[in-house]
Design a protein around this motif. Structure first.
Motif, PDB file in Angstrom:
ATOM      1  N   ASP A  41       0.905  -1.135   0.038  1.00  0.00           N
ATOM      2  CA  ASP A  41      -0.022   0.029   0.123  1.00  0.00           C
ATOM      3  C   ASP A  41       0.908   1.275  -0.053  1.00  0.00           C
ATOM      4  O   ASP A  41       0.426   2.336  -0.262  1.00  0.00           O
ATOM      5  N   ASP A  42       2.212   1.045   0.182  1.00  0.00           N
ATOM      6  CA  ASP A  42       3.031   2.165   0.166  1.00  0.00           C
ATOM      7  C   ASP A  42       3.730   2.588  -0.856  1.00  0.00           C
ATOM      8  O   ASP A  42       4.397   1.722  -1.522  1.00  0.00           O
ATOM      9  N   PRO A  43       3.371   3.831  -1.541  1.00  0.00           N
ATOM     10  CA  PRO A  43       3.813   3.992  -2.994  1.00  0.00           C
ATOM     11  C   PRO A  43       5.264   4.505  -2.904  1.00  0.00           C
ATOM     12  O   PRO A  43       5.971   4.759  -4.130  1.00  0.00           O
TER      13      PRO A  43
ATOM     14  N   ARG B  94      -5.656  -1.177   1.649  1.00  0.00           N
ATOM     15  CA  ARG B  94      -5.079  -1.246   3.094  1.00  0.00           C
ATOM     16  C   ARG B  94      -6.022  -1.954   4.221  1.00  0.00           C
ATOM     17  O   ARG B  94      -5.431  -2.282   5.313  1.00  0.00           O
ATOM     18  N   GLU B  95      -7.256  -2.083   3.849  1.00  0.00           N
ATOM     19  CA  GLU B  95      -8.018  -3.052   4.815  1.00  0.00           C
ATOM     20  C   GLU B  95      -8.190  -4.282   4.298  1.00  0.00           C
ATOM     21  O   GLU B  95      -9.095  -5.065   4.989  1.00  0.00           O
ATOM     22  N   LEU B  96      -7.601  -4.707   3.336  1.00  0.00           N
ATOM     23  CA  LEU B  96      -7.648  -6.072   2.918  1.00  0.00           C
ATOM     24  C   LEU B  96      -7.789  -7.343   4.045  1.00  0.00           C
ATOM     25  O   LEU B  96      -8.240  -8.224   3.914  1.00  0.00           O
ATOM     26  N   LEU B  97      -6.755  -6.984   4.799  1.00  0.00           N
ATOM     27  CA  LEU B  97      -6.541  -8.196   5.739  1.00  0.00           C
ATOM     28  C   LEU B  97      -7.156  -7.808   7.215  1.00  0.00           C
ATOM     29  O   LEU B  97      -6.781  -8.443   8.095  1.00  0.00           O
ATOM     30  N   ASP B  98      -7.953  -6.774   7.466  1.00  0.00           N
ATOM     31  CA  ASP B  98      -8.660  -6.555   8.481  1.00  0.00           C
ATOM     32  C   ASP B  98      -9.529  -7.800   8.975  1.00  0.00           C
ATOM     33  O   ASP B  98     -10.023  -8.543   8.017  1.00  0.00           O
ATOM     34  N   LYS B  99     -10.077  -7.640  10.059  1.00  0.00           N
ATOM     35  CA  LYS B  99     -10.813  -8.732  10.560  1.00  0.00           C
ATOM     36  C   LYS B  99     -12.179  -9.009   9.877  1.00  0.00           C
ATOM     37  O   LYS B  99     -12.445  -9.993   9.505  1.00  0.00           O
ATOM     38  N   SER B 100     -12.790  -7.600   9.701  1.00  0.00           N
ATOM     39  CA  SER B 100     -14.115  -7.656   9.072  1.00  0.00           C
ATOM     40  C   SER B 100     -13.979  -8.128   7.563  1.00  0.00           C
ATOM     41  O   SER B 100     -14.972  -8.899   7.052  1.00  0.00           O
ATOM     42  N   LEU B 104     -15.626 -11.504   5.543  1.00  0.00           N
ATOM     43  CA  LEU B 104     -16.316 -11.362   4.474  1.00  0.00           C
ATOM     44  C   LEU B 104     -15.785 -12.240   3.281  1.00  0.00           C
ATOM     45  O   LEU B 104     -16.506 -12.924   2.671  1.00  0.00           O
ATOM     46  N   LEU B 105     -14.445 -11.963   3.019  1.00  0.00           N
ATOM     47  CA  LEU B 105     -13.801 -12.843   2.022  1.00  0.00           C
ATOM     48  C   LEU B 105     -14.074 -14.443   2.270  1.00  0.00           C
ATOM     49  O   LEU B 105     -14.262 -15.155   1.424  1.00  0.00           O
ATOM     50  N   ARG B 106     -13.746 -14.665   3.631  1.00  0.00           N
ATOM     51  CA  ARG B 106     -13.870 -15.978   3.836  1.00  0.00           C
ATOM     52  C   ARG B 106     -15.536 -16.813   3.527  1.00  0.00           C
ATOM     53  O   ARG B 106     -15.544 -17.915   2.871  1.00  0.00           O
ATOM     54  N   SER B 107     -16.377 -15.788   3.961  1.00  0.00           N
ATOM     55  CA  SER B 107     -17.924 -16.351   3.452  1.00  0.00           C
ATOM     56  C   SER B 107     -18.162 -16.465   2.128  1.00  0.00           C
ATOM     57  O   SER B 107     -18.614 -17.594   1.736  1.00  0.00           O
ATOM     58  N   LEU B 108     -17.409 -15.407   1.432  1.00  0.00           N
ATOM     59  CA  LEU B 108     -17.682 -15.746  -0.107  1.00  0.00           C
ATOM     60  C   LEU B 108     -16.860 -16.814  -0.513  1.00  0.00           C
ATOM     61  O   LEU B 108     -17.328 -17.630  -1.668  1.00  0.00           O
ATOM     62  N   TRP B 129      -4.627  -8.802  -5.284  1.00  0.00           N
ATOM     63  CA  TRP B 129      -4.655 -10.260  -5.722  1.00  0.00           C
ATOM     64  C   TRP B 129      -3.827 -11.192  -5.175  1.00  0.00           C
ATOM     65  O   TRP B 129      -3.913 -12.318  -4.947  1.00  0.00           O
ATOM     66  N   MET B 130      -2.380 -10.860  -5.446  1.00  0.00           N
ATOM     67  CA  MET B 130      -1.283 -11.691  -5.046  1.00  0.00           C
ATOM     68  C   MET B 130      -1.395 -11.813  -3.582  1.00  0.00           C
ATOM     69  O   MET B 130      -1.201 -12.963  -3.119  1.00  0.00           O
ATOM     70  N   MET B 131      -1.763 -10.932  -2.707  1.00  0.00           N
ATOM     71  CA  MET B 131      -2.063 -10.736  -1.335  1.00  0.00           C
ATOM     72  C   MET B 131      -3.056 -12.181  -0.977  1.00  0.00           C
ATOM     73  O   MET B 131      -2.884 -12.923  -0.248  1.00  0.00           O
ATOM     74  N   LEU B 132      -4.102 -11.991  -1.688  1.00  0.00           N
ATOM     75  CA  LEU B 132      -5.290 -12.875  -1.481  1.00  0.00           C
ATOM     76  C   LEU B 132      -4.896 -14.250  -1.968  1.00  0.00           C
ATOM     77  O   LEU B 132      -5.129 -15.232  -1.289  1.00  0.00           O
ATOM     78  N   GLN B 133      -4.270 -14.324  -2.935  1.00  0.00           N
ATOM     79  CA  GLN B 133      -3.688 -15.750  -3.467  1.00  0.00           C
ATOM     80  C   GLN B 133      -2.692 -16.384  -2.410  1.00  0.00           C
ATOM     81  O   GLN B 133      -3.067 -17.607  -2.031  1.00  0.00           O
ATOM     82  N   GLN B 134      -1.764 -15.532  -2.002  1.00  0.00           N
ATOM     83  CA  GLN B 134      -0.755 -16.027  -0.813  1.00  0.00           C
ATOM     84  C   GLN B 134      -1.266 -16.434   0.296  1.00  0.00           C
ATOM     85  O   GLN B 134      -1.028 -17.433   1.109  1.00  0.00           O
ATOM     86  N   THR B 135      -2.510 -15.803   0.681  1.00  0.00           N
ATOM     87  CA  THR B 135      -3.091 -16.163   2.095  1.00  0.00           C
ATOM     88  C   THR B 135      -4.265 -16.906   1.911  1.00  0.00           C
ATOM     89  O   THR B 135      -4.976 -17.256   2.738  1.00  0.00           O
TER      90      THR B 135
END
Lengths: 208, 207
Positions: A41-43, B94-100, B104-108, B129-135
């Motif tokens: 997220d950091d550019p 930046r909120e991609l890996l927040d609890k909420s 949501l992502l897990r339920s989907l 996308w890379m972040m989600l793939q890897q996790t």
């Protein structure tokens, strides 16, 4: 009897400690997913084509440009001084040595900045430091540094200065026929070719 | 007396070991997210065409209105509020890996939905996308294009971000060969005509 007990206790404690420490040593340098996301997220990892060009012209020894495109694209055109490590051999053993060199600023570039950014993310996860991405990639580099349109006289001073800098850099890389600095200009690309050959040889093993 | 000493020592040692384990277990917290892919596997997914969606395919998905395809918008909420794909879900990068978000992502994911990630630029989509793939979210695809391309049909924005080489070799040749400077000044106009023709030689983002 007593000695046996002491031996057993020491053994158990050692095993216990070993289990506690193990998961950390396994992923030694990898950064946590949450930290990786913050980094994505950091550019600040993006360096502009002008900054890179300035460092190239000044022959900055700490700068290492890494072309993550295919070898054929690299051979047809590349930024002078860059080495070629195609994306699929970015995890090769020979690459790890380069990445681990803390004295070098390693700047990934591709045609645009998607592939280079992906290479960056993979390496960032592995905990490598001083890695960057060339914003806009070689397309932007070519179309600002090599192809530069003359600004009108009415443009602000900054724009004219920027044009003069780019024009000068272009002459530095590819020569200016008018001033007869052809000899020097030929030397720069040739140098680049020599470096590339070494690099492609080294990285070819890991890739396709 | 001596015998008692021995058993006492043994119990103390056993209790001490047990304490170490119990404290270890209590203090050890399983992290919310972990890498599910090794770097090598993650790298191989980058060249997997099945995990990419180009602009045309995305427009087709919007047209079909398939309930199993969910668009995830990783732009900031302001951009999302201004304009977004219908039924898209906004999860800022930046909120991609927040609890909420994870919930949501897990339920989907459990419902077997395929998530298509799009962002301001393909580069932003690629990061998320890379972040989600890897996790561990395997059912995700990235839009290999920018959000603005989805609405319009112009190729200009597409060319701005695409990994197609836009290097005019002719201009380079005139520059490096012994041509008068006046010719070099002509190249910008020449360049514009050459670009479309160049596109075909470019393809092949990897092997």
């Amino acid at each position: 009897m007593n000695k046996n007990y002491i031996f057993l206790t020491i053994l158990a404690v050692v095993i216990g400690l070993g289990i506690l420490i193990m998961p950390e040593t396994k992923h030694d340098n990898q950064i946590k997913p949450v930290d990786l996301l913050i980094a994505i997220d950091d550019p600040s990892r993006f360096l502009s084509t002008d900054v890179i060009t300035d460092r190239l012209v000044k022959k900055d020894p700490t700068l290492l440009l890494i072309d993550v495109r295919t070898a054929s694209q690299f051979n047809s055109f590349s930024i002078p001084g860059a080495i070629n490590i195609p994306l699929d051999s970015i995890l090769a053993r020979s690459t790890a040595e380069i990445m681990g060199n803390k004295d070098l600023d390693k700047v990934f570039y591709s045609n645009a900045d998607v592939t280079s950014d992906q290479a960056w993310i993979i390496n960032k996860r592995l905990g490598y430091k001083a890695i960057y991405v060339l914003q806009g990639g070689v397309n932007k580099w070519f179309n600002t540094i090599v192809i530069n349109e003359i600004p009108a006289d009415t443009e602000p001073v900054e724009i004219i200065e920027l044009y003069q800098f780019r024009k000068g850099a272009c002459q530095y890389f590819f020569g200016n026929n008018e001033t007869g600095s052809v000899k020097e200009s030929n030397a720069a690309p040739k140098k680049a070719v020599v470096i590339t050959k070494k690099a492609t040889g080294a990285s070819a093993g890991g890739g396709c | 007396m001596n015998e008692l000493n021995k058993t006492l020592r043994l119990t103390i040692a056993v209790v001490a070991i047990a304490l170490v384990f119990v404290i270890g277990l209590l203090t050890f917290q399983k992290p919310e997210v972990e890498y599910k892919l090794t770097p090598d596997v993650a790298l191989s997914h980058l060249t997997d065409v099945n995990l990419m969606v180009n602009v045309e395919q995305a427009q087709e998905i919007i047209r079909q209105n398939d309930a199993n395809m969910i668009f995830i918008d990783v732009r900031n909420p302001i951009s999302f509020g201004r304009d977004h794909i219908e039924k898209a879900i906004n999860i800022p990068l930046r909120e991609l890996l927040d609890k909420s978000s994870l919930k949501l992502l897990r339920s989907l994911n459990e419902k077997g939905k395929t998530m298509v990630i799009y962002g301001e630029t393909p580069q932003q989509a690629s990061g998320a996308w890379m972040m989600l793939q890897q996790t561990g979210f395997q059912n995700t695809k990235m839009l290999n294009g920018s959000y603005t391309e989805l609405g319009s049909k112009s190729d200009k924005t597409a060319a701005m971000f695409s990994e197609t080489p836009m290097i005019d070799m002719e201009a380079l040749k005139t520059l490096t060969s012994a041509a008068p400077v006046t010719e070099v000044q002509n190249t910008p106009s020449a360049k514009k005509t050459v670009i479309p023709a160049k596109v075909e030689t470019s393809k092949g983002g990897g092997c």
